[in-house]
Design an enzyme around this catalytic site. Structure first.
Site, PDB file in Angstrom:
ATOM      1  N   LYS A 157       1.227   3.937  -3.129  1.00 48.45           N
ATOM      2  CA  LYS A 157       0.870   5.303  -2.889  1.00 48.45           C
ATOM      3  C   LYS A 157       2.128   6.379  -3.339  1.00 48.45           C
ATOM      4  O   LYS A 157       1.855   7.505  -3.822  1.00 48.45           O
ATOM      5  CB  LYS A 157       0.248   5.366  -1.445  1.00 48.45           C
ATOM      6  CG  LYS A 157      -0.988   4.801  -1.346  1.00 48.45           C
ATOM      7  CD  LYS A 157      -2.117   5.331  -2.140  1.00 48.45           C
ATOM      8  CE  LYS A 157      -2.375   6.818  -1.631  1.00 48.45           C
ATOM      9  NZ  LYS A 157      -3.748   7.269  -2.342  1.00 48.45           N
TER      10      LYS A 157
ATOM     11  N   TYR B 262       0.872  -1.286   0.064  1.00 46.70           N
ATOM     12  CA  TYR B 262       0.103  -0.044  -0.156  1.00 46.70           C
ATOM     13  C   TYR B 262       0.974   1.413  -0.028  1.00 46.70           C
ATOM     14  O   TYR B 262       0.822   2.048  -0.820  1.00 46.70           O
ATOM     15  CB  TYR B 262      -0.985  -0.075   1.183  1.00 46.70           C
ATOM     16  CG  TYR B 262      -1.698   1.155   1.345  1.00 46.70           C
ATOM     17  CD1 TYR B 262      -2.597   1.558   0.353  1.00 46.70           C
ATOM     18  CD2 TYR B 262      -1.149   2.150   2.297  1.00 46.70           C
ATOM     19  CE1 TYR B 262      -3.400   3.183   0.601  1.00 46.70           C
ATOM     20  CE2 TYR B 262      -1.951   3.572   2.451  1.00 46.70           C
ATOM     21  CZ  TYR B 262      -2.966   3.675   1.711  1.00 46.70           C
ATOM     22  OH  TYR B 262      -3.585   5.125   1.520  1.00 46.70           O
TER      23      TYR B 262
END
Length: 330
Positions: A138, A134
């Site tokens: 990002k 994640y």
């Protein structure tokens, strides 16, 4: 302004879209299921679909991009497809449609390698050092977005830190569920100092970024309440608001990080969809200080949080009291 909000079915996206509507903007939301935001036009689809994205951006003057795969576990390719390729696709289509302003909603984890953060501002996103898919994706997406910034296509990255509030299933509900089952430990006695962001404050900061684009485009800004508290105190406050017992047992942070790394790999290998009880990233978040200097953010956005941490906890208690009347007397 005609504004497209992606990911408006989530807690923060819904609040952002609702705030824009209340301010008088013409709002369209874009996500896989209806957002339920009164006054906004829903456009259902995925950022992984070229045709849907091209249709969604038509006529927009500004875009606030919140849609993302948010999870502690999962296949790396799934994070890449949604968080990196999805952002790239949205940027490309936005420029092609003549969109002027693009707010990328990022995360402080894009610049966090696991070390303590005490009073820093927004450090550069670093996919190589970010922990977990994640955070890595990002970080990659934020770099892609900011690289597109020009005077004609203005881009800013806003990194709200640990957003929570009534209806939050990512943090609050997980804390309460584990606390009720007596499976919520404190790591290192809950002493790590962390900051968080009440959802209304996160939303107002993101909308402020859209309005302040002339002054801030090309930058990344971390947003929080600016009220760091020990993890144990914060968890106890959430548990009290939701009528759950506060955590009362402790595990060494190093042990939790090692165990979390193993659990994370096993969960991903088994393809399990539910979140695991512990991951390395979660253990880091619960045992390492992470709070940020908010002076520059507030000056650049011309913004201050309207809801204090204590007021947010009171609103949380009111929310759970309305759902469970017996909690009002606890």
């Amino acid at each position: 302004m005609r504004v497209l909000v992606t990911g408006a079915s989530g807690l923060l996206g819904r609040e952002v879209a609702g705030l824009l509507v209340r301010q008088g903007h013409a709002v369209t939301t874009f996500q896989r299921r209806p957002s339920g935001v009164d006054g906004a036009a829903d456009f259902c689809g995925s950022v992984t679909d070229d045709e849907a994205v091209r249709a969604a951006v038509q006529g927009a003057e500004g875009i606030i991009h919140l849609a993302a795969k948010v999870s502690f576990t999962g296949r790396a390719a799934e994070f890449d497809e949604v968080n990196v390729e999805g952002t790239h696709r949205l940027l490309r289509c936005a420029r092609g449609a003549g969109v002027r302003d693009f707010v990328f909603v990022s995360s402080p984890s894009v610049a966090n390698s696991g070390a303590a953060i005490a009073g820093l501002g927004a450090q550069p996103a670093d996919p190589q050092r970010a922990h977990g898919d994640y955070s890595r994706t990002k970080a990659e997406a934020e770099l892609l977005a900011l690289a597109e910034d020009t005077p004609e296509f203005r881009v800013v990255a806003v990194r709200p830190h640990i957003v929570w509030g009534p209806g939050d299933t990512q943090l609050v509900e997980r804390v309460l569920e584990r606390a009720r089952r007596r499976r919520l430990p404190l790591l290192d006695a809950g002493a790590a100092l962390i900051d968080t962001t009440y959802v209304d404050n996160a939303a107002s900061a993101i909308v402020a970024a859209l309005h302040r684009m002339e002054h801030i485009h090309g930058r990344a800004l971390v947003v929080s309440n600016g009220e760091p508290r020990p993890v144990g105190e914060l968890l106890a406050g959430i548990c009290a608001a939701g009528g759950a017992p506060a955590p009362s047992w402790s595990v060494p942070g190093g042990v939790a990080r090692a165990a979390g790394a193993v659990v994370e790999r096993l969960w991903t290998w088994a393809g399990r969809k539910e979140e695991p009880p512990m991951t390395k990233f979660l253990a880091e978040q619960l045992s390492t200080a992470h709070w940020f200097d908010q002076r520059e953010t507030r000056e650049l956005l011309d913004w201050v949080p309207a809801v204090s941490l204590d007021d947010g906890l009171a609103r949380l208690a009111e929310y759970y009291g309305s759902r469970n009347p017996h909690l009002r007397d606890v």
